[in-house]
Design a protein around this motif. Structure first.
Motif, PDB file in Angstrom:
ATOM      1  N   THR A 125       0.836  -1.202   0.000  1.00 29.57           N
ATOM      2  CA  THR A 125       0.000   0.000   0.000  1.00 29.57           C
ATOM      3  C   THR A 125       0.873   1.255   0.000  1.00 29.57           C
ATOM      4  OG1 THR A 125      -1.775  -1.164   1.149  1.00 29.57           O
ATOM      5  CG2 THR A 125      -1.814   1.250   1.238  1.00 29.57           C
ATOM      6  N   ILE A 126       1.859   1.293   0.865  1.00 37.74           N
ATOM      7  CA  ILE A 126       2.767   2.446   0.930  1.00 37.74           C
ATOM      8  C   ILE A 126       3.489   2.632  -0.411  1.00 37.74           C
ATOM      9  CG2 ILE A 126       4.916   3.287   1.985  1.00 37.74           C
ATOM     10  CD1 ILE A 126       3.913   1.881   4.600  1.00 37.74           C
ATOM     11  N   LEU A 127       3.993   1.526  -0.970  1.00 37.50           N
ATOM     12  CA  LEU A 127       4.731   1.606  -2.236  1.00 37.50           C
ATOM     13  C   LEU A 127       3.812   1.963  -3.407  1.00 37.50           C
ATOM     14  CD1 LEU A 127       7.068  -1.468  -1.689  1.00 37.50           C
ATOM     15  CD2 LEU A 127       7.745   0.949  -1.683  1.00 37.50           C
ATOM     16  N   ARG A 128       2.586   1.447  -3.393  1.00 40.05           N
ATOM     17  CA  ARG A 128       1.627   1.786  -4.461  1.00 40.05           C
ATOM     18  C   ARG A 128       1.328   3.282  -4.435  1.00 40.05           C
ATOM     19  NH1 ARG A 128      -2.394  -1.603  -3.387  1.00 40.05           N
ATOM     20  NH2 ARG A 128      -3.363  -0.116  -1.995  1.00 40.05           N
ATOM     21  N   ASP A 129       1.163   3.848  -3.240  1.00 43.36           N
ATOM     22  CA  ASP A 129       0.932   5.291  -3.125  1.00 43.36           C
ATOM     23  C   ASP A 129       2.148   6.077  -3.612  1.00 43.36           C
ATOM     24  OD1 ASP A 129      -1.550   4.708  -2.091  1.00 43.36           O
ATOM     25  OD2 ASP A 129      -0.997   5.118  -0.001  1.00 43.36           O
ATOM     26  N   ARG A 130       3.322   5.571  -3.310  1.00 42.02           N
ATOM     27  CA  ARG A 130       4.563   6.263  -3.693  1.00 42.02           C
ATOM     28  C   ARG A 130       4.788   6.228  -5.203  1.00 42.02           C
ATOM     29  NH1 ARG A 130       8.510   8.199  -5.699  1.00 42.02           N
ATOM     30  NH2 ARG A 130      10.617   8.244  -4.922  1.00 42.02           N
TER      31      ARG A 130
END
Length: 181
Positions: A125-130
């Motif tokens: 989730t964090i990486l997808r947002d980034r």
């Protein structure tokens, strides 16, 4: 990778795209790549110039009997052209084309122990947002990593391990004091 690898990977990708089976060919290539990495004897036989082309093709026909005609023919062409080494090296280029086309991003995370499902989802989730892309997370177990993790994406590394923090601190102290440690 080299121009030759790119050429072969691009040709396979375009043909698979034309037939509407890019994802299937990617999975076949990924499985084949993994097989060659874990069965070095087979790959040594395939790369050996003393082994006749027809014998190599016979081995490959048996290994790839459940693969698509496109992928099987691609590998056979590599043997015909005496480019067996490209079986593994061209995969990185094919993979890059696949991820670009599918809107996905591969991220490699090094950890001392496997991530829990919850940690994996949170990290994705964090990486997808980034990155604003669907993340394909590849976990690499690195038992010598002490606390934390290392993330590799786009040729860059984010080191969130204790060892990484220690090295960064050591570097800062050197800059501040002009001292060699």
């Amino acid at each position: 990778m080299g121009k030759l690898e790119q050429t072969y990977a691009q040709s396979l990708f375009e043909l698979a795209k034309e037939k509407g089976i890019v994802e299937n060919v990617y999975r076949e290539y990924d499985d084949f790549q993994e097989f060659l990495e874990t069965n070095s004897t087979v790959f040594s036989i395939l790369k050996n110039p003393q082994i006749q082309k027809e014998e190599k093709k016979s081995i490959l026909t048996e290994l790839l009997k459940d693969s698509s005609d496109i992928f099987r023919n691609y590998v056979q062409v590599l043997v015909d052209k005496k480019r067996e080494k490209l079986m593994t090296t061209a995969f990185a280029d094919f993979k890059a084309l696949f991820f670009e086309e599918s809107g996905k991003k591969e991220v490699i995370v090094h950890t001392a122990q496997s991530l829990s499902d919850e940690q994996r989802v949170e990290l994705q989730t964090i990486l997808r947002d980034r990155f604003q892309r669907e993340i394909v997370l590849q976990e690499v177990l690195q038992p010598d990593l002490i606390m934390g993790f290392r993330i590799l994406a786009d040729g860059k590394e984010l080191d969130c391990s204790l060892d990484g923090a220690f090295h960064r601190l050591k570097g800062r102290l050197k800059q501040m004091n002009g001292v060699t440690m």
